[in-house]
Design a protein around this motif. Structure first.
Motif, PDB file in Angstrom:
ATOM      1  N   TYR A 151      31.767  74.450  50.901  1.00 37.30           N
ATOM      2  CA  TYR A 151      31.562  73.005  50.850  1.00 37.30           C
ATOM      3  C   TYR A 151      30.648  72.519  51.980  1.00 37.30           C
ATOM      4  O   TYR A 151      30.072  71.435  51.889  1.00 37.30           O
ATOM      5  CB  TYR A 151      32.894  72.268  50.917  1.00 37.30           C
ATOM      6  N   GLY A 152      30.583  73.250  53.066  1.00 36.81           N
ATOM      7  CA  GLY A 152      29.702  72.883  54.161  1.00 36.81           C
ATOM      8  C   GLY A 152      30.088  71.613  54.895  1.00 36.81           C
ATOM      9  O   GLY A 152      29.231  70.931  55.459  1.00 36.81           O
ATOM     10  N   VAL A 153      31.372  71.271  54.901  1.00 40.20           N
ATOM     11  CA  VAL A 153      31.830  70.050  55.574  1.00 40.20           C
ATOM     12  C   VAL A 153      32.827  70.414  56.672  1.00 40.20           C
ATOM     13  O   VAL A 153      33.414  71.499  56.661  1.00 40.20           O
ATOM     14  CB  VAL A 153      32.481  69.071  54.574  1.00 40.20           C
ATOM     15  N   THR A 154      33.017  69.488  57.615  1.00 41.08           N
ATOM     16  CA  THR A 154      33.940  69.738  58.728  1.00 41.08           C
ATOM     17  C   THR A 154      35.358  69.286  58.422  1.00 41.08           C
ATOM     18  O   THR A 154      36.304  69.745  59.072  1.00 41.08           O
ATOM     19  CB  THR A 154      33.456  69.007  59.990  1.00 41.08           C
ATOM     20  N   HIS A 155      35.516  68.352  57.473  1.00 43.19           N
ATOM     21  CA  HIS A 155      36.851  67.858  57.155  1.00 43.19           C
ATOM     22  C   HIS A 155      36.861  67.353  55.708  1.00 43.19           C
ATOM     23  O   HIS A 155      35.822  67.110  55.111  1.00 43.19           O
ATOM     24  CB  HIS A 155      37.255  66.729  58.108  1.00 43.19           C
ATOM     25  N   TRP A 156      38.058  67.188  55.195  1.00 45.94           N
ATOM     26  CA  TRP A 156      38.211  66.789  53.799  1.00 45.94           C
ATOM     27  C   TRP A 156      37.989  65.290  53.629  1.00 45.94           C
ATOM     28  O   TRP A 156      38.372  64.492  54.471  1.00 45.94           O
ATOM     29  CB  TRP A 156      39.606  67.124  53.286  1.00 45.94           C
ATOM     30  N   SER A 157      37.415  64.904  52.504  1.00 48.08           N
ATOM     31  CA  SER A 157      37.482  63.535  52.005  1.00 48.08           C
ATOM     32  C   SER A 157      38.467  63.539  50.849  1.00 48.08           C
ATOM     33  O   SER A 157      38.780  64.601  50.287  1.00 48.08           O
ATOM     34  CB  SER A 157      36.109  63.049  51.524  1.00 48.08           C
ATOM     35  N   SER A 158      38.971  62.377  50.468  1.00 49.27           N
ATOM     36  CA  SER A 158      39.950  62.329  49.382  1.00 49.27           C
ATOM     37  C   SER A 158      39.332  62.809  48.065  1.00 49.27           C
ATOM     38  O   SER A 158      39.997  63.497  47.278  1.00 49.27           O
ATOM     39  CB  SER A 158      40.504  60.911  49.226  1.00 49.27           C
ATOM     40  N   ARG A 159      38.087  62.480  47.837  1.00 51.14           N
ATOM     41  CA  ARG A 159      37.446  62.890  46.583  1.00 51.14           C
ATOM     42  C   ARG A 159      37.198  64.395  46.561  1.00 51.14           C
ATOM     43  O   ARG A 159      37.410  65.058  45.541  1.00 51.14           O
ATOM     44  CB  ARG A 159      36.125  62.132  46.397  1.00 51.14           C
ATOM     45  N   LEU A 160      36.744  64.949  47.698  1.00 49.34           N
ATOM     46  CA  LEU A 160      36.467  66.380  47.721  1.00 49.34           C
ATOM     47  C   LEU A 160      37.756  67.188  47.601  1.00 49.34           C
ATOM     48  O   LEU A 160      37.818  68.173  46.848  1.00 49.34           O
ATOM     49  CB  LEU A 160      35.735  66.748  49.015  1.00 49.34           C
ATOM     50  N   LEU A 161      38.795  66.761  48.306  1.00 52.34           N
ATOM     51  CA  LEU A 161      40.067  67.485  48.211  1.00 52.34           C
ATOM     52  C   LEU A 161      40.672  67.328  46.823  1.00 52.34           C
ATOM     53  O   LEU A 161      41.263  68.274  46.277  1.00 52.34           O
ATOM     54  CB  LEU A 161      41.043  66.983  49.283  1.00 52.34           C
ATOM     55  N   GLY A 162      40.525  66.131  46.233  1.00 54.99           N
ATOM     56  CA  GLY A 162      41.032  65.939  44.875  1.00 54.99           C
ATOM     57  C   GLY A 162      40.335  66.850  43.888  1.00 54.99           C
ATOM     58  O   GLY A 162      40.980  67.444  43.010  1.00 54.99           O
ATOM     59  N   ARG A 163      39.012  66.994  44.032  1.00 55.22           N
ATOM     60  CA  ARG A 163      38.269  67.900  43.154  1.00 55.22           C
ATOM     61  C   ARG A 163      38.691  69.347  43.397  1.00 55.22           C
ATOM     62  O   ARG A 163      38.814  70.139  42.457  1.00 55.22           O
ATOM     63  CB  ARG A 163      36.766  67.729  43.408  1.00 55.22           C
ATOM     64  N   HIS A 164      38.943  69.677  44.663  1.00 53.53           N
ATOM     65  CA  HIS A 164      39.338  71.044  45.014  1.00 53.53           C
ATOM     66  C   HIS A 164      40.711  71.400  44.438  1.00 53.53           C
ATOM     67  O   HIS A 164      40.921  72.520  43.965  1.00 53.53           O
ATOM     68  CB  HIS A 164      39.346  71.175  46.537  1.00 53.53           C
ATOM     69  N   LEU A 165      41.649  70.424  44.456  1.00 52.12           N
ATOM     70  CA  LEU A 165      43.008  70.679  43.978  1.00 52.12           C
ATOM     71  C   LEU A 165      43.191  70.323  42.508  1.00 52.12           C
ATOM     72  O   LEU A 165      44.239  70.617  41.924  1.00 52.12           O
ATOM     73  CB  LEU A 165      44.020  69.883  44.822  1.00 52.12           C
ATOM     74  N   GLY A 166      42.190  69.669  41.913  1.00 50.63           N
ATOM     75  CA  GLY A 166      42.291  69.297  40.512  1.00 50.63           C
ATOM     76  C   GLY A 166      43.185  68.108  40.257  1.00 50.63           C
ATOM     77  O   GLY A 166      43.821  68.009  39.203  1.00 50.63           O
ATOM     78  N   ILE A 167      43.267  67.181  41.210  1.00 52.20           N
ATOM     79  CA  ILE A 167      44.068  65.969  41.041  1.00 52.20           C
ATOM     80  C   ILE A 167      43.203  64.777  41.441  1.00 52.20           C
ATOM     81  O   ILE A 167      42.097  64.929  41.982  1.00 52.20           O
ATOM     82  CB  ILE A 167      45.365  65.997  41.877  1.00 52.20           C
ATOM     83  N   SER A 168      43.708  63.572  41.219  1.00 53.45           N
ATOM     84  CA  SER A 168      42.913  62.374  41.494  1.00 53.45           C
ATOM     85  C   SER A 168      42.841  62.098  42.986  1.00 53.45           C
ATOM     86  O   SER A 168      43.764  62.452  43.746  1.00 53.45           O
ATOM     87  CB  SER A 168      43.512  61.168  40.775  1.00 53.45           C
ATOM     88  N   ASN A 169      41.763  61.454  43.400  1.00 52.80           N
ATOM     89  CA  ASN A 169      41.637  61.104  44.820  1.00 52.80           C
ATOM     90  C   ASN A 169      42.648  60.032  45.204  1.00 52.80           C
ATOM     91  O   ASN A 169      43.034  59.921  46.371  1.00 52.80           O
ATOM     92  CB  ASN A 169      40.215  60.623  45.130  1.00 52.80           C
ATOM     93  N   GLY A 170      43.123  59.229  44.220  1.00 54.64           N
ATOM     94  CA  GLY A 170      44.168  58.257  44.508  1.00 54.64           C
ATOM     95  C   GLY A 170      45.468  58.930  44.920  1.00 54.64           C
ATOM     96  O   GLY A 170      46.177  58.453  45.811  1.00 54.64           O
ATOM     97  N   THR A 171      45.791  60.047  44.288  1.00 55.24           N
ATOM     98  CA  THR A 171      46.990  60.804  44.653  1.00 55.24           C
ATOM     99  C   THR A 171      46.844  61.377  46.058  1.00 55.24           C
ATOM    100  O   THR A 171      47.800  61.385  46.849  1.00 55.24           O
ATOM    101  CB  THR A 171      47.237  61.933  43.640  1.00 55.24           C
TER     102      THR A 171
END
Length: 357
Positions: free
Chosen positions: A106-126
């Motif tokens: 991913y080339g990032v230093t920390h998670w965003s809600s959208r990136l982590l949601g895409r990574h885990l397959g769930i919504s960024n709202g969750t």
């Protein structure tokens, strides 16, 4: 034979005013206000059919809320907790994934809600809901600093001892330099504060040089002895020491300062040897917060420098001197409260006895 209208609903004691407040309140959920209105109309003897038409609901709904009120009172008008589908996503697992560094792909230093949601397959709202629940804020970052001074314990005990129990018939002064103060001139005049509008200034500016503020804060009174100089060398520091010495003639002086190289040159040591009534006390390395003059520097920065506009270094120095004159007319003591033991315990160092070094 025609159906008779239902009898008026009998309200419980004290419920009339509470139901009226529910209808008038702007912060009450619309559904709750609607149910309160149904109950009030029923209490006035309005028929169920007429209530349904007035409120805009079905007649069975009116009957249901009448019955709920008769059984449970006003509490029965609240929404009941719904079992619904059990949570399928473990918020704890989301937080665990958040605390782990993102994969290199991913080339990032920390998670965003959208990136982590895409990574885990769930919504960024969750993701955001889990972060709020656990107080996790990946977008925030703070700095910290700790002292590696081998004489940390001795220096903390010495300086704090001066603050809490100053020597009799002696003056304790906190000394330091605020260097590289910029004379910034805005490209357009400031727009003064008006009702409903804060003070406004242009984002761009012109630089007109820098100044260095030497200051000695007397902690017992808050009085400041200061000088503005062009440079920040041992020569300027020596000149300031002479100024402080003249300001406090024939008095024992204890000067708290940091480990800046200009404070320890051979010329300064020679001057100190020639003036035995002046004693230096050094704070630990990376512990400028232990010097109370830093608190005063933050005050002059906020109140006189940060929002100023200066056409020259001369203007800047004049503003600084004006602030100091005003400050000395209204100054107050600077009181230290923490003991050396409390400071060292927080720093996970073993405190020693209150012996002065």
């Amino acid at each position: 034979m025609a159906n008779r209208p239902a009898p008026a609903l009998v309200l419980r004691e004290g419920d009339l005013e509470q139901l009226r407040r529910l209808i008038r309140a702007s912060t009450v959920k619309a559904g709750l206000a609607q149910r309160a209105r149904i109950v009030l109309l029923a209490a006035e003897g309005v028929s169920n059919t007429q209530i349904a038409q007035t409120v805009g609901v079905s007649r069975p709904t009116v009957l249901a809320w009448r019955d709920r009120y008769q059984v449970k009172g006003i509490e029965g008008l609240e929404d009941e907790s719904r079992s619904g589908r059990p949570r399928q996503v473990d918020h704890g697992q989301i937080v665990s994934a958040t605390l782990a560094p993102p994969p290199k792909k991913y080339g990032v230093t920390h998670w965003s809600s959208r990136l982590l949601g895409r990574h885990l397959g769930i919504s960024n709202g969750t993701i955001a809901k889990a972060w709020r629940e656990y107080g996790v804020q990946p977008w925030r970052s703070e700095t910290f600093k700790f002292s590696t001074d081998p004489e940390l314990v001795a220096k903390v005990t010495d300086v704090v001892g001066l603050y809490l129990e100053p020597p009799e018939n002696a003056i304790v002064l906190c000394v330091d330099e605020k260097s590289q103060i910029q004379a910034l001139d805005r490209t357009a005049p400031l727009l003064p504060m008006q009702p409903g509008l804060p003070e406004r200034r242009t984002h761009d500016y012109k630089r007109h040089g820098t100044s260095t503020l030497f200051a000695a804060l007397e902690i017992a009174t808050g009085t400041v002895t200061a000088a503005c100089k062009k440079r920040h060398r041992h020569q300027e520091f020596l000149a300031f020491l002479r100024q402080v010495s003249r300001a406090y003639p024939d008095q024992e002086l204890h000067l708290v300062m940091d480990n800046y190289a200009a404070h320890k040159t051979p010329e300064v040591r020679d001057w100190l040897s020639a003036h035995p009534r002046v004693k230096f006390h050094f704070t630990p390395t990376s512990a400028s917060w232990l010097n109370l003059v830093e608190v005063w520097f933050s005050i002059i920065e906020r109140q006189a420098i940060h929002r100023g506009s200066f056409g020259s270094v001369k203007d800047l120095n004049a503003r600084i001197r004006a602030f100091i004159n005003g400050w000395n007319d209204r100054c107050h003591p600077f009181v230290w409260t923490k003991t050396a033991e409390e400071i060292l315990t927080k720093a996970n160092r073993k405190p020693i006895s209150n012996t002065r070094h």
